[in-house]
Each structure stands twice: as C-alpha cells, then as structure tokens.
Motif scaffolding. Structure first.
Motif, short mmCIF file in Angstrom:
data_model
loop_
_atom_site.label_atom_id
_atom_site.label_comp_id
_atom_site.label_asym_id
_atom_site.label_seq_id
_atom_site.Cartn_x
_atom_site.Cartn_y
_atom_site.Cartn_z
N ALA A 1 104.66 -22.18 20.80
CA ALA A 1 103.24 -22.39 21.11
C ALA A 1 102.50 -22.93 19.89
CB ALA A 1 102.61 -21.08 21.58
N LEU A 2 102.83 -22.42 18.71
CA LEU A 2 102.18 -22.90 17.48
C LEU A 2 102.58 -24.34 17.18
CD1 LEU A 2 102.59 -19.70 15.26
CD2 LEU A 2 100.48 -20.56 16.27
N VAL A 3 103.85 -24.66 17.39
CA VAL A 3 104.28 -26.05 17.19
C VAL A 3 103.56 -26.95 18.19
CG1 VAL A 3 106.21 -27.66 17.29
CG2 VAL A 3 106.55 -25.40 16.29
N GLY A 4 103.49 -26.53 19.45
CA GLY A 4 102.83 -27.32 20.47
C GLY A 4 101.36 -27.55 20.18
N ALA A 5 100.75 -26.63 19.43
CA ALA A 5 99.34 -26.78 19.06
C ALA A 5 99.16 -27.68 17.85
CB ALA A 5 98.74 -25.40 18.78
N GLY A 6 100.28 -28.20 17.32
CA GLY A 6 100.19 -29.13 16.20
C GLY A 6 100.10 -28.48 14.84
N LEU A 7 100.49 -27.19 14.73
CA LEU A 7 100.30 -26.47 13.48
C LEU A 7 101.48 -26.56 12.52
CD1 LEU A 7 98.56 -23.31 14.95
CD2 LEU A 7 97.51 -25.12 13.58
N ARG B 1 108.64 -28.31 27.30
CA ARG B 1 108.74 -29.23 26.16
C ARG B 1 107.64 -30.30 26.18
NH1 ARG B 1 115.05 -30.38 24.69
NH2 ARG B 1 115.92 -28.39 25.34
N SER B 2 106.65 -30.17 27.03
CA SER B 2 105.66 -31.23 27.19
C SER B 2 104.80 -31.42 25.93
CB SER B 2 104.75 -30.92 28.38
OG SER B 2 104.04 -29.69 28.20
N ARG B 3 104.67 -30.39 25.10
CA ARG B 3 103.81 -30.50 23.92
C ARG B 3 104.60 -30.53 22.61
NH1 ARG B 3 99.42 -25.94 24.22
NH2 ARG B 3 98.47 -27.26 22.60
N VAL B 4 105.91 -30.62 22.73
CA VAL B 4 106.74 -30.65 21.52
C VAL B 4 107.75 -31.79 21.62
CG1 VAL B 4 106.51 -28.16 21.16
CG2 VAL B 4 108.48 -29.05 22.43
N SER B 5 108.31 -32.14 20.48
CA SER B 5 109.37 -33.15 20.40
C SER B 5 110.59 -32.49 19.76
CB SER B 5 108.88 -34.33 19.56
OG SER B 5 109.88 -35.32 19.46
N VAL B 6 111.72 -32.54 20.45
CA VAL B 6 112.93 -31.83 20.02
C VAL B 6 113.93 -32.83 19.44
CG1 VAL B 6 114.82 -30.32 20.72
CG2 VAL B 6 112.56 -30.07 21.78
N HIS B 7 114.46 -32.52 18.26
CA HIS B 7 115.37 -33.42 17.56
C HIS B 7 116.60 -32.68 17.07
CE1 HIS B 7 112.05 -36.43 17.06
NE2 HIS B 7 111.35 -35.32 17.16
N ALA B 8 117.72 -33.38 17.05
CA ALA B 8 118.89 -32.90 16.33
C ALA B 8 118.70 -33.23 14.85
CB ALA B 8 120.15 -33.58 16.85
N ARG C 1 104.44 -37.81 13.47
CA ARG C 1 104.81 -39.17 13.04
C ARG C 1 106.29 -39.48 13.28
NH1 ARG C 1 107.35 -38.48 8.06
NH2 ARG C 1 106.99 -36.44 7.10
N LEU C 2 107.14 -38.44 13.36
CA LEU C 2 108.56 -38.66 13.59
C LEU C 2 108.96 -38.47 15.05
CD1 LEU C 2 110.06 -36.79 10.48
CD2 LEU C 2 109.71 -39.26 10.77
N ALA C 3 107.98 -38.29 15.92
CA ALA C 3 108.30 -37.93 17.30
C ALA C 3 108.76 -39.11 18.15
CB ALA C 3 107.09 -37.27 17.96
N GLY C 4 108.42 -40.32 17.78
CA GLY C 4 108.76 -41.45 18.64
C GLY C 4 109.70 -42.43 17.97
N GLY C 5 110.04 -43.48 18.70
CA GLY C 5 110.84 -44.57 18.17
C GLY C 5 112.27 -44.18 17.86
N ALA C 6 112.88 -44.91 16.93
CA ALA C 6 114.29 -44.68 16.59
C ALA C 6 114.51 -43.33 15.94
CB ALA C 6 114.79 -45.80 15.67
N ALA C 7 113.46 -42.78 15.31
CA ALA C 7 113.60 -41.50 14.61
C ALA C 7 113.78 -40.34 15.58
CB ALA C 7 112.39 -41.26 13.73
N ARG C 8 113.54 -40.59 16.87
CA ARG C 8 113.58 -39.49 17.84
C ARG C 8 114.96 -38.87 17.95
NH1 ARG C 8 110.61 -37.18 21.56
NH2 ARG C 8 111.57 -36.36 23.44
N ARG C 9 116.02 -39.61 17.70
CA ARG C 9 117.35 -39.08 17.90
C ARG C 9 117.69 -37.99 16.89
NH1 ARG C 9 119.42 -39.17 22.45
NH2 ARG C 9 121.49 -39.00 21.57
N VAL D 1 111.99 -28.78 15.95
CA VAL D 1 110.93 -28.93 16.95
C VAL D 1 109.65 -29.33 16.23
CG1 VAL D 1 109.67 -27.82 18.82
CG2 VAL D 1 112.03 -27.17 18.37
N LEU D 2 109.08 -30.46 16.66
CA LEU D 2 107.86 -31.02 16.07
C LEU D 2 106.77 -31.13 17.13
CD1 LEU D 2 109.52 -33.98 14.13
CD2 LEU D 2 108.82 -31.79 13.16
N PRO D 3 105.51 -31.18 16.72
CA PRO D 3 104.45 -31.47 17.70
C PRO D 3 104.70 -32.82 18.37
CG PRO D 3 103.52 -30.67 15.63
CD PRO D 3 104.97 -30.91 15.37
N ALA D 4 104.28 -32.95 19.61
CA ALA D 4 104.55 -34.17 20.37
C ALA D 4 103.95 -35.41 19.72
CB ALA D 4 104.02 -34.01 21.80
N ASP D 5 102.85 -35.27 18.98
CA ASP D 5 102.22 -36.43 18.34
C ASP D 5 102.61 -36.57 16.87
OD1 ASP D 5 100.93 -34.22 17.35
OD2 ASP D 5 98.89 -34.93 17.78
#
Length: 321
Positions: free
Chosen positions: A241-247, A262-269, A183-191, A177-181
């Motif tokens: 909550a701490l992850v969602g705050a970007g910490l 999950r609105s403030r986090v990015s979830v990855h396998a 660097r690995l949260a978007g694009g092809a790395a999201r999977r 689980v990463l903050p929504a913003d």
C-alpha cells in the motif's frame, strides 16, 4: 555444581520462555503466576544462577537460561515421543497434528493441504498457529508443534536445529516493487532492474534485524548501494500500500504478490541471479504418518502455485514479470 534437575521445573522454564511471559505461561499450564515464579526460583537455586530477566514487557532468558531451555526442549520432546510411542503400541494414540506457519504460507499453501489431510482423516485433530521466522524450532523440538513451515531470506544466517529435519519446500523469488509512475516503471527497463540504479531511492521494509530488512541490506551492499529505509512495517500488505501511494520501493516475495492488486505498482525482476527466500518444512526426525502425509499435500500445493521442482531443492515459483 548442578547434579540433578527437576523435569517439571524444566518444563515450566520452557513454557515461560516460549510465552515470553510468566502470566501467559501460567494460563497455559493452569497455574497461578506466583506458583510458576516459585518453580523458577527453585530451579534457579538448583542451577545456582539467574535464568530469567524480568522486565515490564515480559521476561527474557539469561545466557544460562537459554542453554537450559535448549536442553529442556529436547528432554520434554523425547518424553512426549516416548508417551506417544507407548500409546501407539497400546492402540490408544489419537490422531493429532499441530502446525506452525508464517503468514504467507498459511495463506497460499496451508489451507488446501490441511483440507486434503482432513478429508483423508476426518477424525484427526488438526491445528494451526501463526509463527514468524526464525521462531518455532524449539516448539517442534519440545513436541508442542509437529511441523513448522518457515523461511530464510538471502543474507540471513541459518537457524541451528539439532535433532530436527529441515526440508526445502519451494524457492520464492524476490521482486522489486516500484510505484506505477516511477521513472523505471516503463519502457525497456520494465523487464529487469539493477539495484545500483536505485542509489537515491527511499525504501520500505521491516525493522532492523527483521529477515526481509537483512536481505535488502545484503543485496544492496552487494550492489554498492546503501538503502535508506524511511518506512518500516512487518506487514507486506502495508508495504504494498505504501509503495502504491508512491512513498518508496520494496523487495517483496512473489508468493505475496500472487493475489495482490498490482494496478498501482510496477513489479520487476532484479538483474542478475534471482534472489529468493527459501520456504522449508521442519519436523522431528521420526515424523508421524500425519506429518508425512501433510508434507506430501504441501508439496502438491507448492507445485500448484505454478512452480517446478529443481533437483535437490524445493519448488521454484516461476512467473512472468
């Protein structure tokens, strides 16, 4: 040399060990703390060595005390089972079931299973207590609990459980689980994400020695990463909550995420074989009818989470990420 031990004093030692406090054990047994201390002192005289270390925050067992408590749990458990067998033969056995569970299972598995059992046996006395792994095995051995729902994370040594049955219930995959913003949260790395891409990451996890911290350190070590844990919490809601705050980043079981915002986090396998914590049921080797029925209801509840039971193991939760 110890020739004979008083069973009642063994029970006192066991209750003190379970409560980690003479005062708490005294309340449970309806004794005064001084009376319990006297019983412990007499048992120490019988054994010939100290059994407890008294500290301002409570008591801990000495090595000899730990050995004696393990035997006491088995002795008291057998006596309680003997009493239950006699009551059953005389037609006087009440229907009771005491269940211990860690928080996530108590939230996502236990309510529907206990409710189904209560509907089936309206007069049964059912109870639930919170127990964080690896605790609780001794309570099942001693008969204080009829069942225990526990877990084991990758990298955590199994808890010895002589005289008990431990049955896998489900495999709960661990997600990054990463903050929504991030660097690995978007694009092809999201999977899927490999832990070696997080070498400079700040991590959020439990304290040293806590199962999820052991798991993080084990998986990171396998990836050649040394995790820097800056924020420690035993509560997954706090961690999210701490992850969602970007910490920082965290490893979180999928069952915890099932109802989370999950609105403030990015979830990855994780890349590679999916690590999972194994959730299991523990009970004595001669389970009661209520234990067998609750086990069946718990398996149904596990399946309803969206899982599928692989051969020879528990249910594996399968989610899109």
């Amino acid at each position: 040399m110890v020739r004979e031990l008083d069973v009642n004093r063994l029970r006192v030692l066991m209750e003190v060990a379970h409560a980690a406090s003479i005062a708490e054990a005294a309340r449970s047994l309806s004794f005064t703390p001084s009376a319990l201390s006297q019983q412990i002192s007499k048992l120490e005289t019988e054994v010939g060595t100290r059994l407890l270390e008294r500290r301002p925050t409570g008591v801990t067992l000495t090595p000899v005390g730990s050995i004696l408590v393990e035997h006491a749990e088995r002795v008291i458990g057998e006596l309680r089972q003997a009493r239950a067998a006699v009551d059953a033969a005389m037609g006087a056995q009440p229907q009771r079931l005491a269940l211990g569970s860690f928080a996530t299972a108590a939230q996502v598995l236990v309510p529907t299973a206990l409710a189904a059992l209560q509907r089936r046996h309206a007069g049964a006395e059912l109870s639930l207590v919170d127990i964080e792994p690896p605790g609780g095995y001794g309570l099942v051995t001693a008969g204080d609990l009829d069942m225990l729902i526990t877990h084991r994370y990758p990298g955590v040594a199994p808890t010895p459980h002589p005289g008990l049955d431990r049955q896998p219930l489900l495999d709960d995959p661990l997600r990054l689980v990463l903050p929504a913003d991030h660097r690995l949260a978007g694009g092809a790395a999201r999977r899927r994400v490999s832990l070696d891409r997080l070498d400079d990451e700040t991590w959020i996890s439990g304290a040293p020695g806590i199962p999820n911290r052991i798991c993080l350190e084990t998986l990171a070590r396998q990836a050649g990463v040394e995790p820097r844990v800056a924020y420690e919490s035993a509560d997954y809601q706090v961690i999210l909550a701490l992850v969602g705050a970007g910490l920082g980043a965290a490893l979180v079981p999928e069952a915890v995420l099932a109802g989370a915002d999950r609105s403030r986090v990015s979830v990855h396998a994780l890349r590679g074989p999916t690590p999972a914590r194994e959730i299991s049921i523990v009970h004595r080797r001669r389970p009661t009818a209520l234990v067998r029925e609750l086990t069946a209801f718990l398996r149904t509840a596990a399946g309803d989470l969206g899982g599928k039971a692989p051969p020879g193991s528990g249910v594996e939760l399968r989610y899109r990420v």
